[in-house]
Design an enzyme around this catalytic site. Structure first.
Site, PDB file in Angstrom:
ATOM      1  N   GLY A  47       0.853  -1.205   0.000  1.00 34.69           N
ATOM      2  CA  GLY A  47       0.000   0.000   0.000  1.00 34.69           C
ATOM      3  C   GLY A  47       0.877   1.238   0.000  1.00 34.69           C
ATOM      4  N   ALA A 139      -5.789   0.221   1.937  1.00 32.58           N
ATOM      5  CA  ALA A 139      -7.160   0.689   2.171  1.00 32.58           C
ATOM      6  C   ALA A 139      -7.912   0.397   0.888  1.00 32.58           C
ATOM      7  CB  ALA A 139      -7.180   2.173   2.481  1.00 32.58           C
ATOM      8  N   TYR A 234     -17.823   5.059  12.909  1.00 31.88           N
ATOM      9  CA  TYR A 234     -16.471   4.576  12.629  1.00 31.88           C
ATOM     10  C   TYR A 234     -16.058   3.441  13.589  1.00 31.88           C
ATOM     11  CZ  TYR A 234     -11.827   4.111  10.891  1.00 31.88           C
ATOM     12  OH  TYR A 234     -10.709   3.553  10.332  1.00 31.88           O
ATOM     13  N   LEU A 272      -6.643  11.967   8.819  1.00 34.76           N
ATOM     14  CA  LEU A 272      -6.061  12.848   7.800  1.00 34.76           C
ATOM     15  C   LEU A 272      -6.790  12.705   6.490  1.00 34.76           C
ATOM     16  CD1 LEU A 272      -2.256  12.352   8.403  1.00 34.76           C
ATOM     17  CD2 LEU A 272      -3.487  14.500   8.484  1.00 34.76           C
ATOM     18  N   THR A 274      -7.084  11.587   3.073  1.00 37.04           N
ATOM     19  CA  THR A 274      -6.505  10.683   2.080  1.00 37.04           C
ATOM     20  C   THR A 274      -7.664  10.243   1.190  1.00 37.04           C
ATOM     21  OG1 THR A 274      -6.897   8.648   3.321  1.00 37.04           O
ATOM     22  CG2 THR A 274      -4.790   9.756   3.725  1.00 37.04           C
TER      23      THR A 274
HETATM   24  P1  NAI Z   1      -4.813   5.470   0.799  1.00 37.54           P
HETATM   25  O1  NAI Z   1      -6.067   5.301   0.016  1.00 37.54           O
HETATM   26  O2  NAI Z   1      -4.069   6.746   0.670  1.00 37.54           O
HETATM   27  O3  NAI Z   1      -3.764   4.296   0.455  1.00 37.54           O
HETATM   28  C1  NAI Z   1      -4.161   3.012   0.136  1.00 37.54           C
HETATM   29  C2  NAI Z   1      -3.008   2.244  -0.499  1.00 37.54           C
HETATM   30  O4  NAI Z   1      -3.445   0.890  -0.716  1.00 37.54           O
HETATM   31  C3  NAI Z   1      -2.578   2.761  -1.883  1.00 37.54           C
HETATM   32  O5  NAI Z   1      -1.186   2.595  -2.008  1.00 37.54           O
HETATM   33  C4  NAI Z   1      -3.295   1.813  -2.846  1.00 37.54           C
HETATM   34  O6  NAI Z   1      -2.658   1.666  -4.120  1.00 37.54           O
HETATM   35  C5  NAI Z   1      -3.196   0.529  -2.054  1.00 37.54           C
HETATM   36  N1  NAI Z   1      -4.187  -0.481  -2.440  1.00 37.54           N
HETATM   37  C6  NAI Z   1      -5.537  -0.430  -2.344  1.00 37.54           C
HETATM   38  N2  NAI Z   1      -6.080  -1.594  -2.780  1.00 37.54           N
HETATM   39  C7  NAI Z   1      -5.042  -2.394  -3.133  1.00 37.54           C
HETATM   40  C8  NAI Z   1      -4.932  -3.712  -3.641  1.00 37.54           C
HETATM   41  N3  NAI Z   1      -6.006  -4.469  -3.856  1.00 37.54           N
HETATM   42  N4  NAI Z   1      -3.706  -4.190  -3.916  1.00 37.54           N
HETATM   43  C9  NAI Z   1      -2.586  -3.435  -3.717  1.00 37.54           C
HETATM   44  N5  NAI Z   1      -2.635  -2.199  -3.215  1.00 37.54           N
HETATM   45  C10 NAI Z   1      -3.836  -1.681  -2.935  1.00 37.54           C
HETATM   46  O7  NAI Z   1      -5.216   5.166   2.308  1.00 37.54           O
HETATM   47  P2  NAI Z   1      -4.624   5.583   3.734  1.00 37.54           P
HETATM   48  O8  NAI Z   1      -5.557   6.569   4.336  1.00 37.54           O
HETATM   49  O9  NAI Z   1      -3.183   5.873   3.671  1.00 37.54           O
HETATM   50  O10 NAI Z   1      -4.888   4.223   4.526  1.00 37.54           O
HETATM   51  C11 NAI Z   1      -3.886   3.289   4.836  1.00 37.54           C
HETATM   52  C12 NAI Z   1      -4.199   2.662   6.188  1.00 37.54           C
HETATM   53  O11 NAI Z   1      -4.153   3.696   7.181  1.00 37.54           O
HETATM   54  C13 NAI Z   1      -5.605   2.050   6.279  1.00 37.54           C
HETATM   55  O12 NAI Z   1      -5.542   0.886   7.063  1.00 37.54           O
HETATM   56  C14 NAI Z   1      -6.391   3.129   7.003  1.00 37.54           C
HETATM   57  O13 NAI Z   1      -7.511   2.612   7.691  1.00 37.54           O
HETATM   58  C15 NAI Z   1      -5.331   3.612   7.977  1.00 37.54           C
HETATM   59  N6  NAI Z   1      -5.605   4.918   8.593  1.00 37.54           N
HETATM   60  C16 NAI Z   1      -6.031   5.988   7.854  1.00 37.54           C
HETATM   61  C17 NAI Z   1      -6.344   7.180   8.485  1.00 37.54           C
HETATM   62  C18 NAI Z   1      -6.819   8.373   7.721  1.00 37.54           C
HETATM   63  O14 NAI Z   1      -7.362   9.278   8.330  1.00 37.54           O
HETATM   64  N7  NAI Z   1      -6.606   8.443   6.426  1.00 37.54           N
HETATM   65  C19 NAI Z   1      -6.188   7.344   9.955  1.00 37.54           C
HETATM   66  C20 NAI Z   1      -5.641   6.186  10.615  1.00 37.54           C
HETATM   67  C21 NAI Z   1      -5.395   5.010   9.952  1.00 37.54           C
HETATM   68 NA    NA Z   2      -1.376   4.068   2.211  1.00 34.51          NA
END
Ligand code: NAI
Ligand code: NA
Length: 396
Positions: A47, A139, A234, A272, A274
């Protein structure tokens, strides 16, 4: 071609290659200015192309001087059609990493599949031998179980009761009531299938069997808790059940990594902007009030500040990794400070369409949203022709 943002709801259909590159460079500069951390030298990020995962890769490369392999699922460009932002982010990251003499290669495909896991393992074996840090930062709204071929969809719903609260359309600034029907039992199970810990554990199982996890390795996945106002939808909703499952997976993975003296952690991160979080009802309104409050208190952080702090002050200190009573790393500590939450909940009560731009940081929310796609980045000439056909130098 001239590339402009084309939004539909909470997604943007276009991405700007030059803007994405500038955004990545800003994050690299931040890490360089903070300085080096004595950390692992071979890092896998699952990811890795946007959000927290991209920040994890950048911080590892430029903070530890680590070799990095990134796995993600992004749309490649076609003539006249832009790639998705993670494609351009990765192209820029790898260009900068290579210029700094760092190994960086990437795999684009479905990380939930056996095929991409095998491809990643083969690449580690060939180039790095083993890895000593595995970041799990996926995600996704859906997942196909590789063993059964069944595809599951995750949902963002409350459990056991209708959720009613305020939300904002961050494009128009309109604050309105939202009402979300409770999840079925199937919704809960499906969301756990997609965003719980099962796939993380599968990665660890298969990597361990293949011998590509080094002794003393760490693996970290990301979770969220958040405030009272979002709790019903959530943390106590379908996604929260998935996060509970992810957090419980730590114990299982620790058992499996015992003989390697390895450990797993969940890090609870700050809310954040995203691509993943802009899809969640209520969160954009909360984040715009949170941003305003944290910026005023000088406590605001983005993904890169969060992850650099995770590495420096939590994972790779000289001593033990500090965790909460449930064993979780907390870098949401500033978000959940009493003084921050007291202000945010007071603002929450008062917020209307008319006063949001004053009470909240809606402008900051919007800028961060457009930045995700490489737009509204200072210093980028958006009137100039940009080449959409950008290659990722280390793509396998
Ligand atoms: P994001 O949408 O920016 O990043 C998701 C990543 O997963 C990307 O690199 C995407 O290409 C990859 N991805 C998605 N489906 C895929 C698949 N089938 N195969 C390979 N890669 C795949 O999301 P974000 O916000 O950075 O989330 C990452 C983690 O952080 C999640 O577990 C989220 O719940 C957690 N998180 C997010 C917060 C927020 O406020 N954005 C806060 C706290 C935790
Ligand atoms: Na990510």
């Amino acid at each position: 071609m001239i590339i402009e943002p084309r939004t539909r709801g909470f997604i943007c259909l276009t991405a700007h290659p030059v803007g994405c590159a500038a955004h990545v460079k800003q994050q690299i500069e931040y890490v360089k200015q903070q300085g080096k951390i004595n950390g692992p030298k071979k890092v896998l990020v699952i990811g890795a192309s946007t959000g927290f995962g991209l920040a994890s890769r950048i911080s590892a490369a430029f903070g530890f001087d680590a070799s990095t392999i990134g796995v993600f699922f992004e749309k490649e460009p076609a003539p006249g059609k832009t790639a998705s932002p993670g494609w351009y982010n990765t192209a820029a990251f790898e260009t900068e990493a290579h210029a700094a003499g760092l190994y960086a290669k990437s795999i684009n495909g479905d990380a939930f599949s056996d095929e991409i896991k095998q491809k990643t393992i083969d690449l580690i074996k060939k180039d790095l031998g083993q890895v000593d840090l595995i970041i799990y930062s996926l995600a996704s709204p859906r997942r196909t179980d590789p063993k059964t071929g069944i595809t599951y969809q995750s949902t963002l719903k409350p459990i056991g009761q209708v959720f009613e609260n305020k939300t904002v359309d961050f494009h128009t600034g309109e604050v309105k009531q939202v009402s979300i029907e409770p999840a079925s039992e199937e919704d809960v199970a499906n969301t756990i299938k997609v965003m719980g810990g099962e796939d993380w554990e599968l990665w660890i199982d298969e990597m361990k069997d293949a011998g590509v996890i080094a002794e003393n390795a760490l693996t970290v996945a990301y979770s969220y808790i958040g405030p009272k106002v979002t709790e019903a939808v959530y943390r106590n909703g379908t996604i929260g059940r998935a996060k509970d499952h992810l957090e419980a997976t730590v114990t299982r993975i620790n058992e499996k990594l015992k003989d390697l003296n390895g450990l797993s952690y969940v890090s609870v991160n700050k809310g954040l902007v995203t691509q993943a979080s802009s899809a969640i009802p209520v969160i954009p309104l909360y984040i715009s009030l949170l941003y305003k409050t944290m910026k005023e208190k000088g406590l605001h952080e983005g993904c890169i500040e969060q992850i650099y702090r995770l590495y420096k002050d939590r994972l790779y200190t000289a001593g033990e990794v500090p965790v909460d009573e449930k064993g979780r790393i907390r870098i949401d500590d500033w978000e959940l400070r009493d003084d921050v939450q007291a202000v945010v909940s007071e603002l929450w009560e008062k917020t209307t369409t008319e006063n949001l731009s004053e009470l909240g940081d809606l402008a900051g929310y919007r800028t961060d949203f457009f930045n995700l796609f490489g737009f509204e980045i200072a210093g980028v000439d958006y009137a100039a022709d940009a080449n959409e056909m950008v290659d990722i130098p280390g793509l396998q």
